[in-house]
Each structure stands twice: as C-alpha cells, then as structure tokens.
Design an enzyme around this catalytic site. Structure first.
Site, mmCIF file in Angstrom:
data_model
loop_
_atom_site.group_PDB
_atom_site.id
_atom_site.type_symbol
_atom_site.label_atom_id
_atom_site.label_comp_id
_atom_site.label_asym_id
_atom_site.label_seq_id
_atom_site.Cartn_x
_atom_site.Cartn_y
_atom_site.Cartn_z
ATOM 1 N N ASP A 1 0.802 -1.221 0.000
ATOM 2 C CA ASP A 1 0.000 0.000 0.000
ATOM 3 C C ASP A 1 0.837 1.275 0.000
ATOM 4 O OD1 ASP A 1 -2.482 -1.329 0.025
ATOM 5 O OD2 ASP A 1 -2.368 -1.617 2.186
ATOM 6 N N GLY B 1 -5.626 -0.948 -1.955
ATOM 7 C CA GLY B 1 -5.458 0.414 -1.467
ATOM 8 C C GLY B 1 -6.699 0.848 -0.712
ATOM 9 N N GLU C 1 -9.599 -0.159 -4.186
ATOM 10 C CA GLU C 1 -10.634 -0.842 -3.407
ATOM 11 C C GLU C 1 -11.266 0.070 -2.361
ATOM 12 O OE1 GLU C 1 -9.010 -4.056 -1.111
ATOM 13 O OE2 GLU C 1 -7.366 -2.841 -0.308
ATOM 14 N N TYR D 1 -4.808 -11.026 -5.220
ATOM 15 C CA TYR D 1 -3.507 -11.584 -4.869
ATOM 16 C C TYR D 1 -2.514 -11.557 -6.034
ATOM 17 C CZ TYR D 1 -5.194 -13.460 -0.384
ATOM 18 O OH TYR D 1 -5.674 -13.598 0.893
ATOM 19 N N GLN E 1 -1.631 -9.201 -7.955
ATOM 20 C CA GLN E 1 -0.797 -8.012 -7.990
ATOM 21 C C GLN E 1 0.348 -8.073 -6.983
ATOM 22 O OE1 GLN E 1 -3.290 -4.536 -6.525
ATOM 23 N NE2 GLN E 1 -4.633 -6.231 -5.991
#
Length: 420
Positions: A144, A191, A247, A297, A299
């Site tokens: 993040d 994120g 997200e 997952y 990414q």
C-alpha cells in the site's frame, strides 16, 4: 557480549519481495555470528511466537536463503493477527517474552506494515518492564506504500510495476475489440485508504488518449455525475474507456463504494469488490458493455515482473535491521531515503517506531490531477524510478523456480500450550 538468538516473523498481506527482506535478515545475521546466534522464524508470523512454533533457519542452505530473493509469498508463513494494546492483551505480550526468554532470543525482527510497527514498539517497551530487554527492529513492508518516514515501502514498487504493465496490456485488448464489443474495462487494485497503487496505473499513460482514462482514488470523494460525464466523453472520443479503481474508493460521507459489512482481524472494513459496482453503474447509466477484473492476490504475488529497485530495497532494509540491532539500536525502522540527485538513487535511513506506529501516508493532493481522475507530472516523477529494472526469477520448463525450504521446527521448551 553474550550471543543471543534472533526471532524473525512476517506479518499481514505478503508481497512479491518480502522474502528478499527475510534473506537480508538471515544473511546479515549469519555474518554477525559473534553477536547473533541462530535466527528462528515464526511459523505463520507472530502466531508462531505465541504458540512456540519456531523454525530453525540455520538448517537452511546458503543457496535456499539466496533463492528467497526471487521467491514471492511468505516463506515462513504470515498471519493477520493483531496484538491489541498492552492493557487489553498484556498476557499475549508476556507470552512473547516467555518464549523469547526460553529460547535465548534477544532480537526481534518484525517484517510488516503499520500495525506490525506498533507491535514491535510494544514488545520493546514491555520487555524492558519485565526485565528481559528485547531489541525490536521493524522491517518495513506493505504494497500500500502507506508507511511514514520512508520514501517508499518495500513491496510497493513491484505491485506498481504489475499494475502499470497490466493496465497497458489490458487496454490494448479492449482497444482492439471496442468497435463491436467491450467499451468499458474496470480494473480494481488494492489500497484501502491510500491510492498509491491506483496511481501507479497512470504510468501506463504516455499520450492524452492512452489508458487509464480514469483513476478513482480513496483520497478523492466519488462524484457519480462527474464520473459518468468523463466516461461518456472518453468513449465518444477514444472508442473505449479504461478505469482503474482503488478498493477503498468512497463517497463524500466516507462510505466505501463496496463495503462488505464485515471487519478483519485488524479491525479494518472488509471490502467486497468495487470493480463490479462501478461496472454495473456504468451499464445502468450509459448502457455500455463492460468487463471488469480484480487484481487481488495476483498483484502482490507477481514476482515474475518484480521491480529490480524494489527487490534491492527490500533486501537492504532486511540487512539494515540486523546492522541496527548489532549497533545496539532499538525500537526503530530502517527507511528508504531518496537522494536529491538527477538520476534516481537512494540510501538507508532510520525512523523511531514511536513516530511510525499506526500512521498512514496518503497520496498528497499535488500528485492527483485537478479533475481528480489522474496523476500529475510530480506523481510520475516520484513513481517511475520505483518500478525501474527487471529482476526475473530463474525459469525451468517454462515456469519460474522458487525457494523450497526445510522449515525445520525448533523443539519446544515451555510446557503450557497457548491458544490464539
């Protein structure tokens, strides 16, 4: 100085390069045998310490530890388990110290994000009060990119590279079919509160009409009318529209566009998938045919396309954590410091955990375009160096090869079981 063993644990969501940090810790510890004995890893993160399920990394070969540098996932197991404040969870913290004392552990290397920094700090504080001081060093990690005081959080550069590459490739697919098929493609990335990953998709855009055409950030309140207007104008001009959404995209009142109604072990809202929500919104309002994808997952596990810069930085903070401990430092975190040079370069700094714990670094407004749907040149200048370079794993029969560890257990010394 009497030798003490070290404890290393991985925490929270893993990254494509967290194992490079593990390699940095283990290799640096092996180079300081006069000060550090064995490195024990927690099986499934901090839970491994609470249940006294330790892994003896001294049983792993030099080549196996070396292979961790190109292996995704969490080699020793991670977990989403938050130790609360000392007053509420004092028994858990006391249990950690009991296990550390039983196994002659004097160093605690906790590889994770903001919550892990907080745990690391509390272990350091309580161990002093209990008369068994632990040198607790936080090893930064999070896709993040929301840890403070560090220019970048190890793990982010690789997910940023994956996001930019995937956006560009998917856009070519959509563009080739838009005349008779899909007009809108929505790509969801991680994120929750910070839009760094979504912003990295903007690196795929070289010309004005290139994708991504819209990026939805958690930092910018979702304006449905403005969004629809932009989507419609883009389709009319370019023939298609690619949208990247974090997200954590939310409305003006703070409500997530996709709130699943549950919370995870850290007390975070569980988000239910914003891509289909956005896609259906477009369908209902504009009637365009759509497709959507959730990177999820993929990414954070994409070691095959990791950023070489990210791999180097992840390894460096692991080594630095050990070097800090050997130098007698405590309750600190190695940081990545960007040098003020024309060509991108960096060095290792440090930050006190008192200032790091539970602080989130969000996207500055100057990195987001005026209309709220893209990135600025300043953001590009920050992001581009972080995805630089390739660091491919070795391949065999067409597939990447990763580390295979023995994960040899350490014999338990405490008689009482501990439930988590």
């Amino acid at each position: 100085m009497a030798r003490k063993n070290a404890f290393y644990a991985q925490s929270g969501g893993v990254t494509a390069v967290i194992n490079a940090s593990a390699a940095g810790v283990i290799e640096a510890a092996r180079e300081n045998k006069d000060v550090i004995g064995k490195v024990y890893a927690g099986r499934n993160g901090i839970i491994g310490a609470l249940t006294e399920e330790l892994i003896d990394t001294s049983k792993e070969s030099k080549s196996a530890i070396e292979a961790l540098k190109h292996t995704p996932g969490g080699a020793f197991g991670s977990c989403r388990y938050k130790l609360k404040d000392l007053k509420t969870s004092q028994r858990e913290y006391e249990r950690l110290i009991e296990v550390f004392k039983a196994h002659n552990i004097g160093y605690f290397f906790y590889n994770g994000g903001g919550d892990s920094a907080d745990t690391c700090l509390k272990v350091s504080q309580l161990s002093e009060k209990m008369g068994y001081p632990i040198q607790a060093i936080h090893v930064p990690k999070t896709v993040d990119n929301d840890l403070p005081f560090t220019d970048v959080s190890p793990g982010f550069g690789s997910v940023a590279k994956y996001t930019a590459v995937s956006c560009r490739e998917a856009a070519l697919d959509v563009a080739s079919m838009c005349a008779t098929s899909t007009k809108v493609f929505v790509m969801e990335v991680m994120g929750r509160h910070a839009g760094w990953i979504a912003a990295s998709a903007g690196l795929a855009k070289e010309d004005a009409d290139d994708a991504p055409h819209l990026i939805l950030f958690p930092e910018i309140a979702f304006d449905k009318a403005a969004f629809m207007k932009k989507v419609e104008a883009t389709v009319k001009k370019a023939g298609y529209c690619v949208i990247v959404v974090s997200e954590g995209a939310r409305y003006e009142d703070g409500t997530f566009l996709a709130d699943a109604g549950n919370t995870d072990a850290f007390g975070h809202k569980q988000l239910g998938g914003v891509a289909p929500v956005i896609a259906q919104m477009v369908k209902d309002e504009l009637g365009y045919k759509y497709h959507w994808a959730v990177s999820d997952y993929l990414q954070r596990a994409a070691r095959h396309i990791a950023s070489a810069t990210d791999v180097e930085q992840a390894y460096a903070v692991g080594r630095a954590a050990v070097e800090f401990a050997v130098a007698g430092k405590n309750a600190v975190m190695p940081t990545v410091v960007r040098k003020d040079t024309k060509k991108y370069s960096w060095t290792i700094g440090e930050a006190p955990l008192k200032k790091v714990a539970n602080v989130e670094k969000k996207m500055p407004r100057k990195y987001i375009s005026k209309d709220g749907f893209g990135i600025t040149p300043a953001a590009r200048a920050y992001l581009e160096p972080l995805i630089g370079g390739e660091s491919y794993p070795p391949y065999k029969n067409g597939l990447p090869q990763f580390a295979k560890l023995k994960l040899a257990p350490v014999e338990k010394k405490l008689n009482d079981a501990f439930e988590v």
